[in-house]
Write an enzyme that holds these catalytic residues in place. Structure first.
Site, mmCIF file in Angstrom:
data_model
loop_
_atom_site.group_PDB
_atom_site.id
_atom_site.type_symbol
_atom_site.label_atom_id
_atom_site.label_comp_id
_atom_site.label_asym_id
_atom_site.label_seq_id
_atom_site.Cartn_x
_atom_site.Cartn_y
_atom_site.Cartn_z
ATOM 1 N N ASP A 156 2.250 2.319 14.835
ATOM 2 C CA ASP A 156 1.113 1.698 14.148
ATOM 3 C C ASP A 156 -0.115 1.906 15.037
ATOM 4 O OD1 ASP A 156 1.027 -1.008 11.936
ATOM 5 O OD2 ASP A 156 -0.744 -0.340 13.034
ATOM 6 N N ILE A 211 -0.146 8.213 13.012
ATOM 7 C CA ILE A 211 0.879 9.155 12.530
ATOM 8 C C ILE A 211 0.335 10.584 12.438
ATOM 9 C CG2 ILE A 211 2.286 7.457 11.271
ATOM 10 C CD1 ILE A 211 0.926 8.579 8.683
ATOM 11 N N ASN A 271 -6.782 9.973 6.057
ATOM 12 C CA ASN A 271 -5.760 9.087 6.641
ATOM 13 C C ASN A 271 -4.507 9.017 5.770
ATOM 14 O OD1 ASN A 271 -4.702 7.269 8.531
ATOM 15 N ND2 ASN A 271 -5.390 5.526 7.311
ATOM 16 N N TYR A 316 -8.349 5.742 -3.732
ATOM 17 C CA TYR A 316 -7.136 5.151 -3.144
ATOM 18 C C TYR A 316 -5.907 5.537 -3.976
ATOM 19 C CZ TYR A 316 -3.569 1.617 -2.347
ATOM 20 O OH TYR A 316 -2.373 0.982 -2.130
ATOM 21 N N ASP A 376 -11.765 -2.445 -11.983
ATOM 22 C CA ASP A 376 -10.654 -3.368 -12.225
ATOM 23 C C ASP A 376 -10.162 -3.258 -13.666
ATOM 24 O OD1 ASP A 376 -9.994 -4.733 -9.926
ATOM 25 O OD2 ASP A 376 -11.404 -6.381 -10.259
HETATM 26 N N1 UDP Z 1 -10.341 -11.227 -7.820
HETATM 27 C C1 UDP Z 1 -11.312 -12.193 -8.090
HETATM 28 N N2 UDP Z 1 -12.004 -12.720 -7.047
HETATM 29 C C2 UDP Z 1 -11.792 -12.351 -5.745
HETATM 30 C C3 UDP Z 1 -10.795 -11.374 -5.468
HETATM 31 C C4 UDP Z 1 -10.089 -10.840 -6.539
HETATM 32 O O1 UDP Z 1 -11.540 -12.555 -9.227
HETATM 33 O O2 UDP Z 1 -12.492 -12.867 -4.850
HETATM 34 C C5 UDP Z 1 -9.570 -10.662 -8.923
HETATM 35 C C6 UDP Z 1 -9.664 -9.153 -9.054
HETATM 36 O O3 UDP Z 1 -10.776 -8.796 -9.844
HETATM 37 C C7 UDP Z 1 -8.331 -8.814 -9.714
HETATM 38 C C8 UDP Z 1 -7.376 -9.882 -9.174
HETATM 39 O O4 UDP Z 1 -8.202 -10.928 -8.674
HETATM 40 O O5 UDP Z 1 -8.415 -8.988 -11.099
HETATM 41 C C9 UDP Z 1 -6.523 -9.387 -8.034
HETATM 42 O O6 UDP Z 1 -7.360 -8.741 -7.083
HETATM 43 P P1 UDP Z 1 -6.834 -8.274 -5.663
HETATM 44 O O7 UDP Z 1 -8.002 -7.700 -4.919
HETATM 45 O O8 UDP Z 1 -6.085 -9.398 -5.017
HETATM 46 O O9 UDP Z 1 -5.764 -7.163 -5.959
HETATM 47 P P2 UDP Z 1 -5.876 -5.785 -6.812
HETATM 48 O O10 UDP Z 1 -5.483 -6.163 -8.216
HETATM 49 O O11 UDP Z 1 -7.253 -5.257 -6.687
HETATM 50 O O12 UDP Z 1 -4.856 -4.915 -6.158
#
Ligand code: UDP
Length: 332
Positions: free
Chosen positions: A31, A55, A95, A144, A288
């Protein structure tokens, strides 16, 4: 037998290390501590060896493979912030994707033939239907997800050329902490929903901002499938057994198969903590999808995986216990 855990000081990697040490296995961790925590490594365990390096440094990987008996690599070492990947895509292709190439080159040269890979629901992009199946189209909407999809494709061709078999595990939303609160989620730059919600009852934030209240969902907020980090760790153990039994490379979703909206998560956190959590509805976060819910039937059937944390309150409770005990994460 032994395994190499790339990224074993990170959130999911450290929970995997904790679980595999319950078996009779030697564990080597590499790590670079860019996001991982030295404190999460069980240094006192004589079956654990730690190398602090990247790595992408082939000399270290070659040394690890020659000095230790390793048959399987578990690869958690990657950058995982969607927003950052949009701002700085080359970091992710270097990375994540580049790291995979270095790792596979060393594995090929050292005759290590099995790898288990942390993939993601972000490979699917905006889902066409719910629950998402492994056979659904992959159209990532950010670098990502693209970098992880590329890593899966690289492993496919490397298997064909050199016989390095892989299991790719597409995680939905990793959540929670170890039940004994010894390790948990602690990111320097926290973006994840549960730790951010819990900052309010911890007195570290005034409110939680909900990213968008106008989605096409019953309460207007995004729906996700939250899966406990120890259940994720357990899927990796099952994937090791699968590869050691000589089975072919494959890809599996890992989720609970049940979706919770952001508002439902806040209500559940209120129940767990016994406190009212101030909520502000903000703008949508770019990229999202409204809903992400896994079908994990394939992992259940083929790997024999069965998540134990099926209650969202129980999942949040493990996170809460960890944060109460470690309000500053590993700093405290
Ligand atoms: N989310 C939110 N407020 C925050 C962080 C996240 O409303 O401060 C929402 C985000 O838009 C998503 C869900 O929570 O719908 C999960 O987000 P997270 O970043 O935990 O994980 P992801 O789904 O992006 O992998």
């Amino acid at each position: 037998m032994g395994v190499l855990v790339c990224g074993g000081a990170g959130y999911i990697g450290s929970h995997f290390v904790k679980e595999i040490l319950k078996r009779d296995e030697d564990v080597v961790i590499i790590d670079n501590l860019s996001t991982g925590h030295l404190e999460s490594i069980p240094h006192q365990n004589p079956r654990v060896k730690f190398y602090e390096d990247d790595i992408r440094n082939p000399a270290t990987l070659d040394e690890i493979f020659s000095a230790n008996k390793i048959d399987t690599v578990i690869h958690f070492a990657a950058d995982a912030l969607v927003g950052e990947s949009v701002e700085n895509p080359l970091k992710y292709f270097d990375n994540n994707t580049g790291g995979m190439i270095s790792l596979l080159e060393s594995m090929r040269d050292s005759n290590v033939k099995q790898i288990i890979f942390s993939s993601t629901a972000a490979t699917y992009g905006e889902p066409k239907s719910i629950p998402i199946l492994e056979t659904d189209p992959n159209e990532p909407t950010n670098p990502y997800g693209e970098s992880k999809l590329m890593m899966e494709k690289i492993m496919k061709w490397v298997d064909q050329a050199y016989g390095i078999r892989f299991v790719s595990l597409r995680y939905f939303n990793a959540a929670g902490a170890s039940e004994d609160s010894s390790i948990g989620e602690a990111h320097l730059c926290e973006t994840h929903l549960i730790p951010l919600i819990l900052r309010v009852p911890l007195g570290q934030s005034d409110h939680i901002t909900v990213f968008g209240g106008d989605y096409d969902t019953p309460d207007g907020t995004c729906i996700r499938d939250y899966i406990h980090v120890t259940d994720l760790a357990d899927a990796h153990l099952k994937a090791i057994d699968y590869l050691r039994a000589g089975k072919s490379s494959d890809i599996f979703n890992l989720g609970n198969g049940q979706g919770f909206s952001v508002k439902e998560m806040i209500s559940a956190a209120e129940k767990v903590t016994g406190q009212k959590i101030k909520t502000v509805i903000g703008d949508r976060r770019p990229g999202d999808p409204a809903r992400l819910v896994a079908s994990s039937e394939k992992a259940k059937k083929i790997l024999g995986w069965n998540p134990k944390f099926t209650s969202i309150e129980k999942i949040i409770e493990t996170a809460w216990n960890w944060h109460v005990k470690n309000p500053k994460g590993y700093e405290s």
